[in-house]
Structures are given as structure tokens and as C-alpha cells.
Design an enzyme around this catalytic site. Structure first.
Site, PDB file in Angstrom:
ATOM      1  N   HIS A  77       0.775  -1.415   0.075  1.00 57.09           N
ATOM      2  CA  HIS A  77       0.073  -0.021   0.007  1.00 57.09           C
ATOM      3  C   HIS A  77       0.841   1.255  -0.128  1.00 57.09           C
ATOM      4  O   HIS A  77       0.467   2.325   0.427  1.00 57.09           O
ATOM      5  CB  HIS A  77      -1.022   0.019   1.232  1.00 57.09           C
ATOM      6  CG  HIS A  77      -2.060  -1.081   1.340  1.00 57.09           C
ATOM      7  ND1 HIS A  77      -2.695  -1.165   0.410  1.00 57.09           N
ATOM      8  CD2 HIS A  77      -2.296  -1.988   2.076  1.00 57.09           C
ATOM      9  CE1 HIS A  77      -3.604  -2.332   0.348  1.00 57.09           C
ATOM     10  NE2 HIS A  77      -3.380  -2.874   1.689  1.00 57.09           N
ATOM     11  N   ASP A 123      -2.467 -11.234  -1.367  1.00 58.81           N
ATOM     12  CA  ASP A 123      -3.227 -10.430  -0.212  1.00 58.81           C
ATOM     13  C   ASP A 123      -4.741 -10.279  -0.390  1.00 58.81           C
ATOM     14  O   ASP A 123      -5.133 -10.204  -1.381  1.00 58.81           O
ATOM     15  CB  ASP A 123      -2.445  -9.499   0.103  1.00 58.81           C
ATOM     16  CG  ASP A 123      -2.553  -8.846   1.554  1.00 58.81           C
ATOM     17  OD1 ASP A 123      -1.877  -9.026   2.314  1.00 58.81           O
ATOM     18  OD2 ASP A 123      -3.730  -8.040   1.763  1.00 58.81           O
ATOM     19  N   HIS A 162      -6.140  -7.641   0.037  1.00 57.76           N
ATOM     20  CA  HIS A 162      -6.073  -6.359  -0.242  1.00 57.76           C
ATOM     21  C   HIS A 162      -5.606  -5.849  -1.543  1.00 57.76           C
ATOM     22  O   HIS A 162      -4.415  -6.596  -1.675  1.00 57.76           O
ATOM     23  CB  HIS A 162      -5.882  -5.285   0.800  1.00 57.76           C
ATOM     24  CG  HIS A 162      -6.575  -5.579   2.047  1.00 57.76           C
ATOM     25  ND1 HIS A 162      -6.161  -6.269   3.106  1.00 57.76           N
ATOM     26  CD2 HIS A 162      -7.707  -5.240   2.525  1.00 57.76           C
ATOM     27  CE1 HIS A 162      -6.992  -6.294   4.060  1.00 57.76           C
ATOM     28  NE2 HIS A 162      -8.014  -5.850   3.868  1.00 57.76           N
TER      29      HIS A 162
HETATM   30 ZN   LIG Z   1      -4.198  -7.249   3.464  1.00 56.47          ZN
END
Ligand SMILES: [Zn+2]
Length: 249
Positions: free
Chosen positions: A100, A137, A139
Site C-alpha cells: 500500500h 493478499d 487487499h
Molecule cells: Zn491485506
């Protein structure tokens, strides 16, 4: 298979779930004695600057402890990638995670984009031309996507509501993609049935590892490495990482 690990990865540097105490130890317990461990050096500021804006780096530097550990995590990804170049598979048992982290901002428990710092360094050293990133993952790795959009590095994040479809998507992607010189894996375990995503079994991680190994052997002389991203249920994280590593080895 080498495990890239630094004792400082157990240090608590923030109050988020990725930094929580007792998260790394159960993974260590599952891997110790079964694989060789290699200790990385911290990434340099030059390494970070190839991916991140100066003001982003400065904002992390304001917290000295966090900066040291974030540099060590990025250094762990670099080490894992170098081991893959030398012909052996590797897993970076690192934190904080990275997917991220975009060039000029970050969120989601990430600070520097570990996998991107590693891949761009290899590109700069002419060790790879391009790469395929599998990010399994829970996300979407917006940071990795932002960094590599319209570059030669391709980013893939499977999404599905059943485990069969999820694994099929990965297998199909590996069938379709070719012409890459490194397979890099953002290995997040938060899609496990007993973690936030509630979908995959422990054995599914072994399957993902095996599919990755086969894809790398077919396309890029077996060059493959993975780094830890998410995964928050400490009671299952160790065995999930081990299953994946066994498949990837
Ligand atoms: Zn995650």
C-alpha cells in the site's frame, strides 16, 4: 529456499495489526530448522529514492525507529530478490509490509514499497528487464499498482468469492503471461478462512506456492521470491506461511 530474516523484525514500531507483538514469532517457529536463514542489510536512501518521492521518505524519517525498521524491511526484499537472481528461491519474512506504499504516500500499515524497491534496484543494475508480481493478499496493492502502472513490470491481484475460482484465476494468469524475467510475490495471508477474508485453506497456500514455482520455472529460469504482506491471525499465520513456502521451494 532461503528465508530472509532480521531479529529486529520482531520489534513493535507502531500500533497497527501488522506491527503487533507476537506476529512474527509463530512464523519463525514454523520455519526455523527447516530452511537456511539469511540476514539482510537495511535499504539505502538511494534505494528508496528510485521508488519514493523525497518528501515521502522525509515524512517517515521523522519517526527514527519506524524508519530504521522500514529500511530493514525494504532491505529484506532486496536480499530476497538477489537470492532469486543467484538461482535460489527465497521468502522475505519481513515487516512492515509494503504493497500500500505509493511513490508519495502510504496507508494500510505500509511505509515503503518493499517489493518495488527490490525490483527497481534489480532493473537499475540490469539484472532483470521486467517482472510479474502476483499479490495474493486480501487487499489490492494500490501502491504496487501505482508504481508500476505503464512500466514493464506487470501487477496481478486475483479476486474471487470462492477458493476454487481464486486458485483458477492464478493458474489462468500463469498460463497467459510470458516474457518476464522475475516472478515476485506479495504474500499476504489475510484471505485465510480464519483471518479477515475468510476464504482460503492452509493447503491452498501450498497450491499457490507450487503454481508460482511452476510458472517461474517455465518462464524465468525459476527466478522467484516472495515477501510477507498481510496476515493477522497469529494462531494460523505460521502454518499458512510454511505451507506457501513448502509449495514455492
Ligand atoms: Zn491485506
Amino acid at each position: 529456499m532461503k528465508i530472509v530474516y532480521h531479529p529486529r523484525y520482531t520489534e513493535v514500531y507502531a500500533s497497527d495489526p501488522a506491527a503487533s507483538p507476537g506476529r512474527i514469532e509463530p512464523i519463525l517457529k514454523e520455519l526455523e530448522g527447516k530452511y537456511d536463514f539469511v540476514e539482510p542489510q537495511a535499504a539505502s536512501e538511494d534505494d528508496l529514492r528510485r521508488v519514493h518521492a523525497a518528501n515521502h521518505i522525509e515524512s517517515i524519517q521523522r519517526d527514527k525507529h519506524l524508519y530504521e525498521l522500514a529500511c530493514l524491511a525494504a532491505g529484506g526484499a532486496i536480499k530476497a530478490a538477489q537470492i532469486a537472481i543467484d538461482g535460489e528461491s527465497s521468502f522475505g519474512l519481513i515487516r512492515p509490509p509494503g504493497h500500500h506504499a505509493s511513490p508519495d504516500h502510504c496507508w494500510g500499515f505500509c511505509y515503503f514499497n518493499n517489493i518495488a524497491v527490490a525490483l527497481v534496484k534489480l532493473q537499475k543494475e540490469n539484472l532483470i528487464e521486467n517482472a510479474l508480481i502476483l499479490d495474493f493478499d486480501l487487499h489490492f496493492g494500490d501502491g504496487s499498482h501505482n508504481i508500476f502502472e505503464s512500466t514493464k513490470v506487470r501487477y496481478f491481484h486475483p479476486e474471487a468469492n470462492t477458493r476454487e475460482k481464486f486458485l483458477d484465476q492464478i493458474a489462468k494468469k500463469f498460463d497467459d503471461e510470458e516474457n518476464y524475467s522475475m516472478l515476485a510475490i506479495s504474500a499476504g495471508f489475510d484471505r485465510h478462512i480464519e483471518d479477515w477474508g475468510g476464504l482460503l485453506t492452509t493447503d491452498d497456500y501450498r497450491t499457490i506456492g507450487r503454481l508460482s514455482k511452476e510458472a517461474a520455472e517455465k518462464n524465468c529460469q525459476g527466478r522467484r521470491f516472495a515477501v510477507l504482506e498481510g496476515g493477522y491471525n497469529h494462531s494460523v499465520l505460521g502454518r499458512n506461511v510454511r505451507a506457501f513456502v513448502e509449495g514455492l521451494a
